[in-house]
Design an enzyme around this catalytic site. Structure first.
Site, mmCIF file in Angstrom:
data_model
loop_
_atom_site.group_PDB
_atom_site.id
_atom_site.type_symbol
_atom_site.label_atom_id
_atom_site.label_comp_id
_atom_site.label_asym_id
_atom_site.label_seq_id
_atom_site.Cartn_x
_atom_site.Cartn_y
_atom_site.Cartn_z
ATOM 1 C CE LYS A 167 37.597 42.885 48.544
ATOM 2 N NZ LYS A 167 37.193 44.150 47.351
ATOM 3 C CG HIS A 191 37.991 41.052 38.308
ATOM 4 N ND1 HIS A 191 37.315 41.031 39.412
ATOM 5 C CD2 HIS A 191 37.711 42.122 37.404
ATOM 6 C CE1 HIS A 191 36.584 42.265 39.314
ATOM 7 N NE2 HIS A 191 36.528 42.765 37.804
ATOM 8 N NE ARG A 248 34.694 38.053 43.497
ATOM 9 C CZ ARG A 248 34.108 37.672 44.291
ATOM 10 N NH1 ARG A 248 33.902 36.656 44.810
ATOM 11 N NH2 ARG A 248 33.549 38.776 45.386
ATOM 12 C CE1 TYR A 282 33.757 40.816 40.765
ATOM 13 C CE2 TYR A 282 32.868 42.856 41.835
ATOM 14 C CZ TYR A 282 33.903 41.868 41.695
ATOM 15 O OH TYR A 282 35.073 42.075 42.152
#
Length: 295
Positions: free
Chosen positions: A169, A237, A240, A272
């Site tokens: 990003k 997602h 990851r 996460y």
């Protein structure tokens, strides 16, 4: 209105060097905003006021957008309006000070290590299967985002040093280690890649030879998960997140996982790397000097 948007998209692509995947997300959000505005008689960005911004959020919520999607829409609009201020098309940013509805902490589900083993246990000699297994191995081995996997070129993988160079990003580059099994899977893929008559240097190409699109990668992952008998829906997602969770379970080094994931904010990594309570209890029982049972 469209003229200003096109200039902004060019700015994002050329000046900020956003990936096609990220740029598509900006286009999607701002197109939805533009449609809402024109439907309600607003024909120029100069007519957008704080009340109009709140109206956009309210209408988007009525249309079924959840909190995270509303936050993304507001963020895209706020950044575009800030660009118009810099370009002297607007005097002030009407979205300044307006907040999206508060988001609850979302803890994505992870795939346990036994299921990961089941997922990657496929030794098919079909070229497409060899490619798909290499994608999955690399994504899980290095914790890649979908956009990062999609953007990989041949020269981004260093076979000698077992590293992959990714553009994350904000065009932030990072070098990540690649595990032995992922490296073997990539080597297997490179041996059959030329059968797809690749048109460019993309690492992963379609049967037509072009770079695999993000949507095609997602679709291939879904198909692979079903084929391997995975008990949960497979998406980038989730894979990851599983990488992050398993890394934290093994090392408990939150900062290292943050670096691997490419997060600028540690709080993002903490979401996460959610650990289930049973694992925490097991670690506590094994590690704490006062938790062990007397023999």
């Amino acid at each position: 209105m469209q003229n200003a948007l096109q200039k902004y998209y060019d700015f994002l692509r050329i000046e900020r060097r956003l990936s096609p995947y990220t740029l598509t997300n900006y286009r999607r959000q701002l197109s939805a905003v533009t449609e809402l505005l024109t439907q309600n008689g607003i024909r120029s960005w100069q007519q957008v006021t704080p009340s109009v911004v709140r109206f956009i959020l309210a209408e988007s919520r009525k249309a079924g957008l959840h909190e995270k999607s509303l936050a993304l829409r507001l963020s895209a609009l706020r950044q575009f309006l800030a660009y118009l201020v810099v370009q002297e098309e607007l005097k002030v940013n009407p979205a300044t000070g307006i907040s999206a509805p508060k988001q609850g902490k979302y803890l994505p589900k992870n795939i346990d290590q036994e299921q990961i083993g089941k997922l990657l246990d496929n030794r098919s000699n079909e070229p497409i299967d060899i490619r798909d297994r290499a994608m999955l191995e690399l994504m899980y081995s290095s914790g890649l985002r979908l956009s990062e996997l999609h953007g990989l070129d041949l020269n981004h993988v260093n076979l000698q040093s077992r590293e992959v160079r990714v553009l994350g990003k904000g065009s932030k580059e990072r070098i990540l280690p690649v595990g032995h099994q992922a490296l073997d899977a990539v080597l297997d893929w490179l041996q059959v890649r030329l059968r797809f008559n690749p048109k460019d240097n993309a690492l992963f190409v379609s049967s037509q030879g072009g770079r695999l699109t993000p949507r095609a990668i997602q679709k291939r992952m879904e198909i692979w998960g079903v084929k391997q008998g995975l008990s949960t829906h497979l998406n980038p997602h989730k894979l990851r997140h599983s990488f992050a969770t398993h890394m934290l379970e093994a090392s408990a080094d939150l900062r290292a996982v943050q670096e691997l994931l490419g997060h600028s904010n540690l709080a993002t990594t903490q979401i996460y790397t959610h650990l289930d309570f049973k694992h925490l209890t097991d670690v506590y029982d094994q590690a704490h000097p006062r938790a062990k049972r007397k023999g």
